[in-house]
Structures are given as C-alpha cells and as structure tokens.
Design a protein around this motif. Structure first.
Motif, PDB file in Angstrom:
ATOM      1  N   LYS A 146       3.354   2.555   2.222  1.00 14.36           N
ATOM      2  CA  LYS A 146       2.620   1.557   1.467  1.00 14.36           C
ATOM      3  C   LYS A 146       1.338   1.184   2.200  1.00 14.36           C
ATOM      4  O   LYS A 146       1.222   1.399   3.414  1.00 14.36           O
ATOM      5  CB  LYS A 146       3.477   0.309   1.286  1.00 14.36           C
ATOM      6  N   PHE A 147       0.403   0.593   1.484  1.00 16.62           N
ATOM      7  CA  PHE A 147      -0.845   0.145   2.095  1.00 16.62           C
ATOM      8  C   PHE A 147      -0.556  -0.732   3.314  1.00 16.62           C
ATOM      9  O   PHE A 147      -1.218  -0.607   4.347  1.00 16.62           O
ATOM     10  CB  PHE A 147      -1.693  -0.635   1.104  1.00 16.62           C
ATOM     11  N   GLU A 148       0.428  -1.594   3.204  1.00 14.11           N
ATOM     12  CA  GLU A 148       0.712  -2.543   4.271  1.00 14.11           C
ATOM     13  C   GLU A 148       1.364  -1.910   5.496  1.00 14.11           C
ATOM     14  O   GLU A 148       1.591  -2.589   6.491  1.00 14.11           O
ATOM     15  CB  GLU A 148       1.591  -3.687   3.758  1.00 14.11           C
ATOM     16  N   ASP A 149       1.659  -0.609   5.436  1.00  4.97           N
ATOM     17  CA  ASP A 149       2.153   0.084   6.619  1.00  4.97           C
ATOM     18  C   ASP A 149       1.022   0.537   7.525  1.00  4.97           C
ATOM     19  O   ASP A 149       1.263   1.034   8.634  1.00  4.97           O
ATOM     20  CB  ASP A 149       2.991   1.303   6.214  1.00  4.97           C
ATOM     21  N   THR A 150      -0.210   0.381   7.079  1.00  7.89           N
ATOM     22  CA  THR A 150      -1.359   0.762   7.887  1.00  7.89           C
ATOM     23  C   THR A 150      -1.379  -0.050   9.170  1.00  7.89           C
ATOM     24  O   THR A 150      -1.328  -1.283   9.142  1.00  7.89           O
ATOM     25  CB  THR A 150      -2.660   0.540   7.111  1.00  7.89           C
ATOM     26  N   GLN A 189      -1.641   9.170   1.604  1.00  6.48           N
ATOM     27  CA  GLN A 189      -1.731   8.401   0.363  1.00  6.48           C
ATOM     28  C   GLN A 189      -0.489   7.537   0.191  1.00  6.48           C
ATOM     29  O   GLN A 189       0.582   7.857   0.729  1.00  6.48           O
ATOM     30  CB  GLN A 189      -1.880   9.333  -0.826  1.00  6.48           C
ATOM     31  N   PRO A 190      -0.609   6.468  -0.557  1.00  3.00           N
ATOM     32  CA  PRO A 190       0.580   5.654  -0.845  1.00  3.00           C
ATOM     33  C   PRO A 190       1.679   6.511  -1.467  1.00  3.00           C
ATOM     34  O   PRO A 190       1.403   7.376  -2.309  1.00  3.00           O
ATOM     35  CB  PRO A 190       0.069   4.621  -1.841  1.00  3.00           C
ATOM     36  N   SER A 208       7.740   6.978   1.640  1.00  6.82           N
ATOM     37  CA  SER A 208       7.308   5.975   0.652  1.00  6.82           C
ATOM     38  C   SER A 208       6.341   4.983   1.273  1.00  6.82           C
ATOM     39  O   SER A 208       6.489   3.765   1.125  1.00  6.82           O
ATOM     40  CB  SER A 208       8.533   5.247   0.087  1.00  6.82           C
ATOM     41  N   VAL A 268      -2.736   4.219   5.444  1.00 12.45           N
ATOM     42  CA  VAL A 268      -2.252   4.512   4.094  1.00 12.45           C
ATOM     43  C   VAL A 268      -3.352   4.090   3.127  1.00 12.45           C
ATOM     44  O   VAL A 268      -3.662   2.905   3.017  1.00 12.45           O
ATOM     45  CB  VAL A 268      -0.942   3.792   3.792  1.00 12.45           C
ATOM     46  N   SER A 269      -3.928   5.065   2.470  1.00 17.51           N
ATOM     47  CA  SER A 269      -5.064   4.786   1.596  1.00 17.51           C
ATOM     48  C   SER A 269      -5.157   5.821   0.492  1.00 17.51           C
ATOM     49  O   SER A 269      -4.816   6.994   0.702  1.00 17.51           O
ATOM     50  CB  SER A 269      -6.361   4.799   2.419  1.00 17.51           C
ATOM     51  N   SER A 270      -5.618   5.371  -0.664  1.00 20.24           N
ATOM     52  CA  SER A 270      -5.832   6.298  -1.770  1.00 20.24           C
ATOM     53  C   SER A 270      -7.282   6.760  -1.819  1.00 20.24           C
ATOM     54  O   SER A 270      -7.649   7.555  -2.683  1.00 20.24           O
ATOM     55  CB  SER A 270      -5.437   5.636  -3.090  1.00 20.24           C
TER      56      SER A 270
END
Length: 122
Positions: free
Chosen positions: A87-91, A13-14, A85, A120-122
């Motif tokens: 983030k979505f953009e680390d996917t 998760q983020p 920490s 990275v996803s919620s």
C-alpha cells in the motif's frame, strides 16, 4: 567486522510485492532475535515484524498482518521480509536488526542494516 547487509528495496505499484533480505556478515544469526523496522520522515521508527530469540514467537504490527511475512534461512545466514499487497502507506526506509537477546519490537538491537528504501507508487 560484524554487520547486516540489506537488499531488495525499490519502487513498486500498489498491490505489488517485494522481498527484503538481510544477510549477516562476521557472525551467525541462528539464535538471534531478528526484526524489521521502518521509518518515514517525521515519524518514529516502528517495528514491522520480529522473531524472538527466546521462543521463535513472531510479531507483526497490525497494519501488515496478513500481508507481510518474516522468515529466516539459517543455512544462508539471512532473514527476509516478504511484502505482499503493498500500500502507499508502506512507503518507508526499512531496516533490519538483530540481537542475541531480542525478543520483540521493544527490545534493544545491537546490529542494524544500512536501510533500504521501499516506495509504493502508481
């Protein structure tokens, strides 16, 4: 056979954390330059973090500074990427790389891991 074997990717998760590992097999990584790269579809591969073979200098791409840590354990012939920490953009698919002459993100690397997916996803 000389190879790098990655592990540790997954879904998080983020704001969460993951640690990627890259173990050397068939050779000793002690004096090698090591790096972590990542790639997403449609984008060029980018170097995320590197340790220079020449002087141990560490490089981080701006987007991960303060959140990611590259390290090595010579006794285990393994290096790591601690990611906090997230983030979505680390996917991305993350790749480890090593080369005896590599000094940073623009060096050529002879040895590459197989890649591991980080999502990275919620």
């Amino acid at each position: 056979q000389l190879q790098l074997v990655e592990s540790g990717g997954g879904l998080v998760q983020p704001g969460g954390s993951l640690t990627l590992s890259c173990a050397g097999s068939g050779f000793t990584l002690d004096s090698y330059g090591i790096s972590w790269f990542r790639q997403t579809p449609g984008k060029e591969r980018e170097a995320v973090a590197c340790i220079s073979s020449a002087d141990g200098r560490i490089y981080y791409v701006d987007s991960v500074k303060g959140r990611f840590t590259i390290s090595r354990d010579n006794a285990r012939n393994t290096f790591y990427l601690q990611m906090n920490s997230l983030k979505f953009e680390d996917t991305a698919v993350y790749y480890c790389a090593a080369d005896p002459w590599a000094t940073g993100p623009f060096s050529d690397y002879d040895y590459w891991g197989q890649g591991t997916q980080v999502t990275v996803s919620s």
